[in-house]
Design an enzyme around this catalytic site. Sequence first.
Site, PDB file in Angstrom:
ATOM      1  N   GLY A  17       0.813  -1.218   0.000  1.00  0.00           N
ATOM      2  CA  GLY A  17       0.000   0.000   0.000  1.00  0.00           C
ATOM      3  C   GLY A  17       0.849   1.273   0.000  1.00  0.00           C
TER       4      GLY A  17
ATOM      5  N   SER B 274       9.465   1.284   1.340  1.00  0.00           N
ATOM      6  CA  SER B 274       8.977   0.375   0.298  1.00  0.00           C
ATOM      7  C   SER B 274       9.200   0.942  -1.103  1.00  0.00           C
ATOM      8  CB  SER B 274       7.487   0.084   0.515  1.00  0.00           C
ATOM      9  OG  SER B 274       6.752   1.293   0.548  1.00  0.00           O
TER      10      SER B 274
ATOM     11  N   TYR C 278       4.842   2.319  12.997  1.00  0.00           N
ATOM     12  CA  TYR C 278       5.189   3.736  12.945  1.00  0.00           C
ATOM     13  C   TYR C 278       6.703   3.848  12.794  1.00  0.00           C
ATOM     14  CZ  TYR C 278       0.375   4.677  14.339  1.00  0.00           C
ATOM     15  OH  TYR C 278      -0.993   4.744  14.384  1.00  0.00           O
TER      16      TYR C 278
ATOM     17  N   CYS D 242      -7.026   3.706   8.695  1.00  0.00           N
ATOM     18  CA  CYS D 242      -6.893   4.368   7.387  1.00  0.00           C
ATOM     19  C   CYS D 242      -7.210   3.371   6.277  1.00  0.00           C
ATOM     20  CB  CYS D 242      -5.470   4.904   7.251  1.00  0.00           C
ATOM     21  SG  CYS D 242      -5.100   5.508   5.625  1.00  0.00           S
TER      22      CYS D 242
ATOM     23  N   ILE E 237       5.154 -11.614   1.075  1.00  0.00           N
ATOM     24  CA  ILE E 237       3.883 -12.218   1.451  1.00  0.00           C
ATOM     25  C   ILE E 237       2.891 -12.024   0.315  1.00  0.00           C
ATOM     26  CG2 ILE E 237       1.917 -12.019   3.018  1.00  0.00           C
ATOM     27  CD1 ILE E 237       4.630 -11.128   4.883  1.00  0.00           C
TER      28      ILE E 237
HETATM   29  C1  LIG Z   1      -2.140   7.545   6.922  1.00  0.00           C
HETATM   30  C2  LIG Z   1      -1.641   6.366   7.710  1.00  0.00           C
HETATM   31  C3  LIG Z   1      -2.482   5.743   8.636  1.00  0.00           C
HETATM   32  C4  LIG Z   1      -2.045   4.629   9.365  1.00  0.00           C
HETATM   33  N1  LIG Z   1      -2.880   4.048  10.284  1.00  0.00           N
HETATM   34  C5  LIG Z   1      -2.475   2.940  10.963  1.00  0.00           C
HETATM   35  C6  LIG Z   1      -3.318   2.275  11.906  1.00  0.00           C
HETATM   36  O1  LIG Z   1      -4.458   2.698  12.148  1.00  0.00           O
HETATM   37  N2  LIG Z   1      -2.853   1.161  12.533  1.00  0.00           N
HETATM   38  C7  LIG Z   1      -1.598   0.662  12.284  1.00  0.00           C
HETATM   39  O2  LIG Z   1      -1.228  -0.387  12.847  1.00  0.00           O
HETATM   40  N3  LIG Z   1      -0.761   1.290  11.414  1.00  0.00           N
HETATM   41  C8  LIG Z   1      -1.175   2.393  10.757  1.00  0.00           C
HETATM   42  N4  LIG Z   1      -0.327   2.996   9.867  1.00  0.00           N
HETATM   43  C9  LIG Z   1       0.989   2.398   9.627  1.00  0.00           C
HETATM   44  C10 LIG Z   1       0.855   1.300   8.568  1.00  0.00           C
HETATM   45  O3  LIG Z   1       0.182   0.192   9.118  1.00  0.00           O
HETATM   46  C11 LIG Z   1       2.244   0.869   8.123  1.00  0.00           C
HETATM   47  O4  LIG Z   1       2.890   1.938   7.506  1.00  0.00           O
HETATM   48  C12 LIG Z   1       2.164  -0.338   7.182  1.00  0.00           C
HETATM   49  O5  LIG Z   1       3.428  -0.932   7.121  1.00  0.00           O
HETATM   50  C13 LIG Z   1       1.702   0.076   5.816  1.00  0.00           C
HETATM   51  O6  LIG Z   1       1.501  -1.020   4.991  1.00  0.00           O
HETATM   52  P1  LIG Z   1       1.457  -0.784   3.394  1.00  0.00           P
HETATM   53  O7  LIG Z   1       1.399  -2.108   2.744  1.00  0.00           O
HETATM   54  O8  LIG Z   1       0.401   0.211   3.081  1.00  0.00           O
HETATM   55  O9  LIG Z   1       2.851  -0.045   3.167  1.00  0.00           O
HETATM   56  P2  LIG Z   1       4.169  -0.378   2.329  1.00  0.00           P
HETATM   57  O10 LIG Z   1       4.920   0.901   2.339  1.00  0.00           O
HETATM   58  O11 LIG Z   1       3.834  -0.977   1.021  1.00  0.00           O
HETATM   59  O12 LIG Z   1       4.909  -1.452   3.210  1.00  0.00           O
HETATM   60  C14 LIG Z   1       5.396  -1.199   4.511  1.00  0.00           C
HETATM   61  C15 LIG Z   1       6.525  -2.172   4.853  1.00  0.00           C
HETATM   62  O13 LIG Z   1       6.104  -3.520   4.671  1.00  0.00           O
HETATM   63  C16 LIG Z   1       6.860  -4.150   3.641  1.00  0.00           C
HETATM   64  N5  LIG Z   1       5.935  -4.909   2.801  1.00  0.00           N
HETATM   65  C17 LIG Z   1       4.872  -4.414   2.115  1.00  0.00           C
HETATM   66  N6  LIG Z   1       4.244  -5.394   1.469  1.00  0.00           N
HETATM   67  C18 LIG Z   1       4.898  -6.538   1.737  1.00  0.00           C
HETATM   68  C19 LIG Z   1       4.720  -7.888   1.320  1.00  0.00           C
HETATM   69  N7  LIG Z   1       3.721  -8.240   0.501  1.00  0.00           N
HETATM   70  N8  LIG Z   1       5.596  -8.818   1.757  1.00  0.00           N
HETATM   71  C20 LIG Z   1       6.610  -8.464   2.584  1.00  0.00           C
HETATM   72  N9  LIG Z   1       6.836  -7.197   3.001  1.00  0.00           N
HETATM   73  C21 LIG Z   1       5.984  -6.242   2.583  1.00  0.00           C
HETATM   74  C22 LIG Z   1       7.502  -3.016   2.869  1.00  0.00           C
HETATM   75  O14 LIG Z   1       8.663  -3.427   2.201  1.00  0.00           O
HETATM   76  C23 LIG Z   1       7.756  -2.012   3.961  1.00  0.00           C
HETATM   77  O15 LIG Z   1       8.899  -2.390   4.697  1.00  0.00           O
HETATM   78  C24 LIG Z   1      -0.735   4.124   9.153  1.00  0.00           C
HETATM   79  C25 LIG Z   1       0.113   4.761   8.240  1.00  0.00           C
HETATM   80  C26 LIG Z   1      -0.321   5.864   7.510  1.00  0.00           C
HETATM   81  C27 LIG Z   1       0.606   6.521   6.532  1.00  0.00           C
END
Ligand SMILES: Cc1cc2nc3c(=O)[nH]c(=O)nc-3n(C[C@H](O)[C@H](O)[C@H](O)COP(=O)(O)OP(=O)(O)OC[C@H]3O[C@@H](n4cnc5c(N)ncnc54)[C@H](O)[C@@H]3O)c2cc1C
Length: 535
Positions: A114, A122, A478, A178, A243
Amino acid sequence: MDTITKFPFTLSISLITLLISVLVTTSESSSSLENFLQCLSNHSPPSNPASNAIYTPKNSSFLSILHMHTHNNRFSSPTAPKPLAIVTSLHESHVQGSILCANNHGLQIRIRSGGHDCEGLSYVSDVPFIILDMFHHDSVNIDIEKGTAWVESGATLGKLYYSIAMKSKVHAFPSGVCPTVATGGHFSGGGYGNLMRKFGLSIDNIIDAKIVDVNGNILDRKSMGEDLFWAIRGGGGASFGVILKWKIKLAHVTPKVTVFKVKKSVEEGATNVVYQWQKIATKLHKDLFIRAMIEVTNVNGTQKSVNVTFIGIFLGLIDELLPLVNKSFHQLGLKGDDCIEMPWVNSTLYWANYPIGTRIEALLDVPKDPLFYNFKTMSDYVKKPISKNGLKSIWKFLIKNDCVRMEWNPYGGKMHEISASETPFPHREGNLFLIEYLTSWGEDGVDAKNHYLNISQSFYEFMTPYVSNSPREAFLNYRDLNLGLNYPSNATRLDIARSYGIKYFKNNFQRLMSVKSKVDPHNFFRYEQSIPPQK
Ligand SMILES: Cc1cc2nc3c(=O)[nH]c(=O)nc-3n(C[C@H](O)[C@H](O)[C@H](O)COP(=O)(O)OP(=O)(O)OC[C@H]3O[C@@H](n4cnc5c(N)ncnc54)[C@H](O)[C@@H]3O)c2cc1C
Ligand SMILES: *[C@@H]1O[C@H](CO)[C@@H](O)[C@H](O)[C@H]1NC(C)=O
Ligand SMILES: *[C@@H]1O[C@H](CO)[C@@H](O)[C@H](O)[C@H]1NC(C)=O
Ligand SMILES: *[C@@H]1O[C@H](CO)[C@@H](O)[C@H](O)[C@H]1NC(C)=O
Ligand SMILES: *[C@@H]1O[C@H](CO)[C@@H](O)[C@H](O)[C@H]1NC(C)=O
Ligand SMILES: *[C@@H]1O[C@H](CO)[C@@H](O)[C@H](O)[C@H]1NC(C)=O
Ligand SMILES: *[C@@H]1O[C@H](CO)[C@@H](O)[C@H](O)[C@H]1NC(C)=O
Ligand SMILES: *[C@@H]1O[C@H](CO)[C@@H](O)[C@H](O)[C@H]1NC(C)=O
C-alpha cells in the site's frame, strides 16, 4: 601552505573518483537491469508474460506508477532516488522471478503493497533497486460459513472492510483506521485499530499465510513452519520474503455499534479529562475503545490552545453505553446526542473522518493524487499516568511548535491477555497507551524538512520522562529511522540493528534473528531496518 596546495588536489582526486564511481555504477546498474529484465521474462510463463508488468523510466507512465502508492511527499521529490524498474506483479511467477533474478544479478528489491511505510522504505533506497509492487494482488475471498478469509497483500483495509460487509452485518476484522493502508505491510508490522481491546491486533487473528522465500518457493503455514509463520506476524515481512496473502479469522460484532466524538479545549477542562482517561482507559469494558487526539487550535486570531478530541466506538447500543461511561468516566460528559448507532462497516468510515451517511463504496476509493504533504511519525509507550503538571508542560511544547499532533490509543482488554512472546510484537501487559506523534508540513525543500524533523526529534526528547525506558519501546508500523538505520550498501552492523530491534521487538529480536538466519542466511531481503541474520 602545505594544506592549501593539498586541498584542491585531494578535492579533484575525490571528484574524479566520484565521477568514475558514478559512471561505473550507472553502467553496472544498466547492465544489471538488462540482465534482470531478461531473466524475469525467462521466468514467466507465456500465459502470463512479465513484460506486461514492467515499467522502466523510459515508460511514460513510470512516474505515475511510482507515485500511485507513494504516501509521503518527503520521499517523492524529484531528487529522491528512483528505482531502476517497477515490477507491478500480475502473477505469482512475477514475484518468484523478481526475487530470483534480482538476487542473481546483484540488485536489491523493495516490496510495496500500500506504500504507507512511514519512512518510505517500500519505494526508496540508497542502492540500485527494483520495486516489486503488489497492488494488483488485491483479492479478498470470504468464507462466511467458516468465518475466515484469504486476503491478498495488495488489498487495502477499505476493500477488506467493504468485502466483509457485502457478506455479513455481524462480521468484522480488527485492523487499522486508514482505509488505503494495505495488508502486506500493515499485518506484517502488527496492525492495530479500534477493535484491539476486544480482539487484539490483526496478527492475533491470522491463521495462515502464503509467502515467496529467497529461493522463489511458495510456502504456506505448514511448509514454512511455525518459526517463520511467527516471524512474519509482527516482525516485518520484508526481512523474510514476499507475502502473497493472509488467511484471517473474522470477528463477531453486534448488528449496530455506537460511535461518538467529544471535543474539549484546555479552557473547558481537557487536562483533567485526559488525566482521568489515562487512569481508566485500560480498565474500561472491552467493548469500548476511546482514543484521545491532541492538537493545537487557534482560539482566536492570535491565541493558541490545545484541543483534545475523544473518539469512541462501542460494540453495542447507546442505552448500554451511557451508563457504562457515566460509571467509569463521567468526566467525559458523554451525552446521548453525541452518539450515533450504525453498522460496523459505516463506523470504519466515521473513524476515517468521512461525513455521516457516506456510502460505503467510499472504502474502495483510491486517493486520486498521492498525499502530497510531508510527514514524520514517531511512537512511544506510556506505562504510568502522566501528572497534570506533566500534561500542562506537554501542551506548552505543542503550542510553541504548532506542527505536532498526537493520538493516544488505550491498551488493556485482549491486548493484555496475550503474552509478549506470542508474536514478535512485544508491547502487551503493563502498557497504558500507545502514542503516535505526527509532524506534518506543506513547504517544500530541505530547510523546511530539517526544521520540522528537528522539532519532531526535540519533542521526542522532551517526552523522555513520561514514557517507557530501557528500552524505550516503539511500534514497528510507525517506523522511525531515528531509532537507528543500516545502509543497505554496507555490511549490516549488528549494534545498529540491535538499537532499533530491541525497541520494536524487545526480547523477541533474538528469535527474529535466528529465524532470519535459517530462511535468508545471505541477507538478500535487507533494508535500513531489517532483521539481520545471526553471526
Ligand atoms: C495515513 C496512515 C495511517 C495509518 N494508520 C495505521 C493504523 O491505524 N494502525 C496501524 O497499525 N498502522 C497504521 N499505519 C501504519 C501502517 O500500518 C504501516 O505503515 C504499514 O506498514 C503500511 O503497509 P502498506 O502495505 O500500506 O505499506 P508499504 O509501504 O507498502 O509497506 C510497509 C513495509 O512492509 C513491507 N511490505 C509491504 N508489502 C509486503 C509484502 N507483501 N511482503 C513483505 N513485506 C511487505 C515493505 O517493504 C515495507 O517495509 C498508518 C500509516 C499511515 C501513513
Ligand atoms: C509502459 O509499460 C506498460 C507495462 O509494461 C505497458 O503496457 C505500456 O505499453 C508501456 N507504455 C509505454 C508508452 O511504453
Ligand atoms: C477546539 O475546541 C473548542 C471547544 O470544544 C471548539 O469550539 C473549537 O472549534 C475547537 N477547535 C478546533 C480547531 O477544532
Ligand atoms: C484571544 O483570546 C484570549 C483568551 O482566550 C484573549 O485574552 C485575547 O484578548 C483574544 N485576542 C483577540 C485578538 O481576540
Ligand atoms: C450518572 O450516574 C449518577 C450516579 O452515579 C446519576 O445520578 C446520574 O443520573 C447518571 N447520569 C446519567 C446521564 O446517566
Ligand atoms: C451506512 O451505509 C449505508 C450503505 O452505504 C448507507 O445507506 C447508510 O446511510 C449508512 N448509515 C449511516 C448511519 O451512515
Ligand atoms: C534543533 O536545532 C537546534 C538549533 O539549531 C539545536 O540546538 C538542537 O540541538 C536541534 N535539536 C535536535 C533534536 O536536532
Ligand atoms: C554506509 O553507507 C552510507 C551511504 O551509502 C554512508 O553514508 C556511510 O558512511 C557508510 N558507512 C557506515 C559504516 O555506515
